[in-house]
Design a protein around this motif. Structure first.
Motif, PDB file in Angstrom:
ATOM      1  N   ILE A  43      20.455  30.861  20.810  1.00 22.26           N
ATOM      2  CA  ILE A  43      19.989  29.632  20.164  1.00 22.26           C
ATOM      3  C   ILE A  43      20.021  28.523  21.203  1.00 22.26           C
ATOM      4  O   ILE A  43      20.807  28.586  22.162  1.00 22.26           O
ATOM      5  CB  ILE A  43      20.862  29.262  18.938  1.00 22.26           C
ATOM      6  N   ASP A  44      19.168  27.531  21.050  1.00 20.19           N
ATOM      7  CA  ASP A  44      19.084  26.445  22.035  1.00 20.19           C
ATOM      8  C   ASP A  44      19.289  25.098  21.343  1.00 20.19           C
ATOM      9  O   ASP A  44      18.426  24.641  20.592  1.00 20.19           O
ATOM     10  CB  ASP A  44      17.721  26.479  22.727  1.00 20.19           C
ATOM     11  N   LEU A  45      20.442  24.477  21.608  1.00 16.93           N
ATOM     12  CA  LEU A  45      20.717  23.149  21.073  1.00 16.93           C
ATOM     13  C   LEU A  45      20.488  22.055  22.121  1.00 16.93           C
ATOM     14  O   LEU A  45      20.826  20.897  21.889  1.00 16.93           O
ATOM     15  CB  LEU A  45      22.160  23.067  20.557  1.00 16.93           C
ATOM     16  N   SER A  46      19.909  22.436  23.256  1.00 10.33           N
ATOM     17  CA  SER A  46      19.616  21.446  24.287  1.00 10.33           C
ATOM     18  C   SER A  46      18.228  20.852  24.132  1.00 10.33           C
ATOM     19  O   SER A  46      17.837  19.983  24.919  1.00 10.33           O
ATOM     20  CB  SER A  46      19.742  22.082  25.678  1.00 10.33           C
ATOM     21  N   GLY A  51      14.018  23.506  33.502  1.00  7.41           N
ATOM     22  CA  GLY A  51      14.022  24.960  33.569  1.00  7.41           C
ATOM     23  C   GLY A  51      15.275  25.503  34.230  1.00  7.41           C
ATOM     24  O   GLY A  51      15.858  26.499  33.776  1.00  7.41           O
ATOM     25  N   THR A  52      15.734  24.833  35.290  1.00  8.73           N
ATOM     26  CA  THR A  52      16.927  25.298  36.008  1.00  8.73           C
ATOM     27  C   THR A  52      18.179  25.168  35.150  1.00  8.73           C
ATOM     28  O   THR A  52      19.009  26.086  35.091  1.00  8.73           O
ATOM     29  CB  THR A  52      17.111  24.495  37.314  1.00  8.73           C
ATOM     30  N   MET A  53      18.330  24.029  34.491  1.00  9.26           N
ATOM     31  CA  MET A  53      19.512  23.816  33.650  1.00  9.26           C
ATOM     32  C   MET A  53      19.540  24.801  32.486  1.00  9.26           C
ATOM     33  O   MET A  53      20.587  25.358  32.142  1.00  9.26           O
ATOM     34  CB  MET A  53      19.533  22.374  33.139  1.00  9.26           C
ATOM     35  N   ALA A  54      18.391  25.046  31.879  1.00  7.94           N
ATOM     36  CA  ALA A  54      18.332  25.994  30.767  1.00  7.94           C
ATOM     37  C   ALA A  54      18.609  27.412  31.250  1.00  7.94           C
ATOM     38  O   ALA A  54      19.305  28.186  30.578  1.00  7.94           O
ATOM     39  CB  ALA A  54      16.968  25.915  30.086  1.00  7.94           C
ATOM     40  N   LEU A  78      25.389  28.396  21.757  1.00  5.59           N
ATOM     41  CA  LEU A  78      25.441  27.150  20.990  1.00  5.59           C
ATOM     42  C   LEU A  78      26.251  26.104  21.745  1.00  5.59           C
ATOM     43  O   LEU A  78      25.868  24.925  21.817  1.00  5.59           O
ATOM     44  CB  LEU A  78      26.051  27.431  19.612  1.00  5.59           C
ATOM     45  N   ILE A  79      27.389  26.515  22.328  1.00  6.63           N
ATOM     46  CA  ILE A  79      28.261  25.588  23.048  1.00  6.63           C
ATOM     47  C   ILE A  79      27.632  25.175  24.372  1.00  6.63           C
ATOM     48  O   ILE A  79      27.580  23.980  24.716  1.00  6.63           O
ATOM     49  CB  ILE A  79      29.636  26.235  23.291  1.00  6.63           C
ATOM     50  N   ILE A  80      27.143  26.167  25.118  1.00  2.52           N
ATOM     51  CA  ILE A  80      26.601  25.887  26.444  1.00  2.52           C
ATOM     52  C   ILE A  80      25.364  24.996  26.364  1.00  2.52           C
ATOM     53  O   ILE A  80      25.223  24.031  27.122  1.00  2.52           O
ATOM     54  CB  ILE A  80      26.258  27.202  27.171  1.00  2.52           C
ATOM     55  N   THR A  81      24.454  25.314  25.458  1.00  8.74           N
ATOM     56  CA  THR A  81      23.211  24.532  25.372  1.00  8.74           C
ATOM     57  C   THR A  81      23.465  23.119  24.852  1.00  8.74           C
ATOM     58  O   THR A  81      22.755  22.182  25.228  1.00  8.74           O
ATOM     59  CB  THR A  81      22.186  25.238  24.465  1.00  8.74           C
ATOM     60  N   LEU A  82      24.463  22.953  23.995  1.00  9.69           N
ATOM     61  CA  LEU A  82      24.818  21.607  23.543  1.00  9.69           C
ATOM     62  C   LEU A  82      25.277  20.765  24.727  1.00  9.69           C
ATOM     63  O   LEU A  82      24.901  19.591  24.863  1.00  9.69           O
ATOM     64  CB  LEU A  82      25.923  21.687  22.486  1.00  9.69           C
ATOM     65  N   ALA A  83      26.066  21.377  25.613  1.00 11.26           N
ATOM     66  CA  ALA A  83      26.518  20.676  26.814  1.00 11.26           C
ATOM     67  C   ALA A  83      25.347  20.366  27.748  1.00 11.26           C
ATOM     68  O   ALA A  83      25.261  19.268  28.316  1.00 11.26           O
ATOM     69  CB  ALA A  83      27.567  21.517  27.538  1.00 11.26           C
ATOM     70  N   VAL A  84      24.445  21.331  27.903  1.00  8.09           N
ATOM     71  CA  VAL A  84      23.289  21.140  28.782  1.00  8.09           C
ATOM     72  C   VAL A  84      22.422  19.979  28.291  1.00  8.09           C
ATOM     73  O   VAL A  84      21.935  19.166  29.093  1.00  8.09           O
ATOM     74  CB  VAL A  84      22.466  22.437  28.874  1.00  8.09           C
ATOM     75  N   GLY A  85      22.222  19.888  26.984  1.00  7.04           N
ATOM     76  CA  GLY A  85      21.434  18.786  26.445  1.00  7.04           C
ATOM     77  C   GLY A  85      22.058  17.437  26.741  1.00  7.04           C
ATOM     78  O   GLY A  85      21.360  16.473  27.110  1.00  7.04           O
ATOM     79  N   ALA A  86      23.375  17.356  26.591  1.00  9.27           N
ATOM     80  CA  ALA A  86      24.075  16.097  26.886  1.00  9.27           C
ATOM     81  C   ALA A  86      23.981  15.750  28.365  1.00  9.27           C
ATOM     82  O   ALA A  86      23.766  14.589  28.747  1.00  9.27           O
ATOM     83  CB  ALA A  86      25.540  16.201  26.451  1.00  9.27           C
ATOM     84  N   ILE A  87      24.125  16.771  29.223  1.00  8.85           N
ATOM     85  CA  ILE A  87      24.027  16.548  30.665  1.00  8.85           C
ATOM     86  C   ILE A  87      22.621  16.084  31.043  1.00  8.85           C
ATOM     87  O   ILE A  87      22.451  15.191  31.891  1.00  8.85           O
ATOM     88  CB  ILE A  87      24.394  17.834  31.430  1.00  8.85           C
ATOM     89  N   ALA A  88      21.607  16.664  30.417  1.00  7.76           N
ATOM     90  CA  ALA A  88      20.221  16.295  30.730  1.00  7.76           C
ATOM     91  C   ALA A  88      19.973  14.813  30.447  1.00  7.76           C
ATOM     92  O   ALA A  88      19.370  14.104  31.269  1.00  7.76           O
ATOM     93  CB  ALA A  88      19.261  17.154  29.917  1.00  7.76           C
ATOM     94  N   VAL A  89      20.448  14.350  29.302  1.00  5.25           N
ATOM     95  CA  VAL A  89      20.260  12.931  28.962  1.00  5.25           C
ATOM     96  C   VAL A  89      21.052  12.047  29.915  1.00  5.25           C
ATOM     97  O   VAL A  89      20.547  11.049  30.444  1.00  5.25           O
ATOM     98  CB  VAL A  89      20.682  12.665  27.507  1.00  5.25           C
TER      99      VAL A  89
END
Length: 333
Positions: A78-81, A116-119, A134-145
């Motif tokens: 799943i992708d929450l980012s 693409g690299t972060m995902a 779920l945990i990793i992609t949530l963190a990636v989304g926050a880092i991206a912003v």
């Protein structure tokens, strides 16, 4: 007695036929789409082509945001980012060109590379260390912003260029045809996804990974590579959606990507795709159309955002109750 038994047998046969038909074609979702649109047309007056184009454009944005989500749910992820990458990419293409004195194309390439690299990193970490995506992609989304804000001076409100606003506008034409370009893009993507998932080696490997990772490994499918590339693809899709959303909204704020996170999940689940399969993107497209129609009906009746979220949650529960009792794809192999 015999008559009652015969009637019961007939009901069982009809039920089995309906169940089998639903698994082949999303009949319930199609009926639901027709019912909601009938309500919009009769009670709220959504009958003009202008109104329909607006709804279809909204559905296209949700559907495009659900492309990567569909593939990830098929492989059990799943992708929450999505929301974070949408906001980050929208800021990159609207703010950075002026700040860094670069062209829109260069800014887009930067967004695609970073997203693409972060995902991809999220997919690799999730598979390599058995961490819930779920945990990793949530963190990636926050880092991206956060990363984007550090480069834009924590600025929001970047304005999209006029040509991008025209591209994403529901009232624009595609090569002179009175069809929104965003809808045309979505139709092409839907066709490509249907072919890739069901007619290519890549699609078969993806399905095998979701159905039974252990068996896929024995069949020489490199599941870690599948996870990494699928997550990377989802990140790239989120970046491109962020660009279209920036054009559609005209400007960017911190919440511009929020609706597409929840709605992308709802579109996939309501469409009938379940974790690990079965499912496909065509069902997701119908789910995206259904969610957009429901949203328009709720907004047309001045329903609050809280109630909208309740409706989305109820839709997920109904979909899971229908499809959750089906045997998973791994149990059919």
């Amino acid at each position: 007695m015999a008559s009652a038994l015969a009637n019961r047998t007939g009901v069982i046969r009809v039920g089995r036929w309906a169940k089998a038909a639903q698994m082949r074609v999303p009949l319930l979702q199609i009926v639901a789409v027709g019912a909601v649109y009938a309500y919009l047309a009769t009670d709220l007056g959504f009958t003009s082509w202008r109104s329909i184009k607006t709804i279809l454009t909204l559905a296209a944005l949700v559907g495009l945001a659900s492309v990567g989500q569909t593939l990830l749910i098929l492989i059990g992820g799943i992708d929450l980012s999505i929301s974070g990458i949408i906001v980050g990419s929208a800021l990159v293409v609207t703010v950075l060109p002026a700040l860094w004195h670069i062209t829109f194309l260069v800014a887009l390439l930067i967004a695609l590379g970073c997203g693409g690299t972060m995902a991809a990193l999220a997919g690799y970490i999730s598979h390599r260390f058995r961490v819930q995506p779920l945990i990793i992609t949530l963190a990636v989304g926050a880092i991206a912003v956060g990363l984007t804000q550090t480069q834009t001076g924590e600025a929001f409100g970047g304005a999209a260029p006029r040509w991008l606003q025209n591209l994403a506008s529901p009232q624009s034409h595609t090569f002179g045809v009175n069809v929104p370009p965003t809808l045309t893009i979505w139709l092409v993507v839907t066709l490509i996804m249907a072919l890739v998932l069901h007619r290519t080696t890549m699609g078969r490997r993806l399905m095998a990974t979701g159905a039974n990772p252990e068996a896929a490994e024995y069949a020489l499918v490199r599941t870690r590579r599948v996870w990494t590339l699928t997550f990377a693809f989802s990140g790239v899709c989120s970046v491109l959606v962020g660009v279209l959303v920036a054009g559609f909204a005209g400007s960017v704020d911190s919440g511009v990507g929020d609706p597409y996170l929840f709605q992308s999940v709802v579109a996939v689940i309501v469409g009938g795709t379940v974790f690990g399969g079965p499912g496909d993107y065509t069902r997701t497209a119908i789910g995206a159309l259904f969610i957009s129609l429901v949203t328009e009906a709720l907004v047309g009746n001045n329903v609050s955002a809280a109630v909208q979220n309740m409706v989305y949650g109820a839709a997920i529960l109904v979909a899971v109750s229908v499809y959750g009792r089906e045997r998973r794809l791994r149990d059919r192999i």
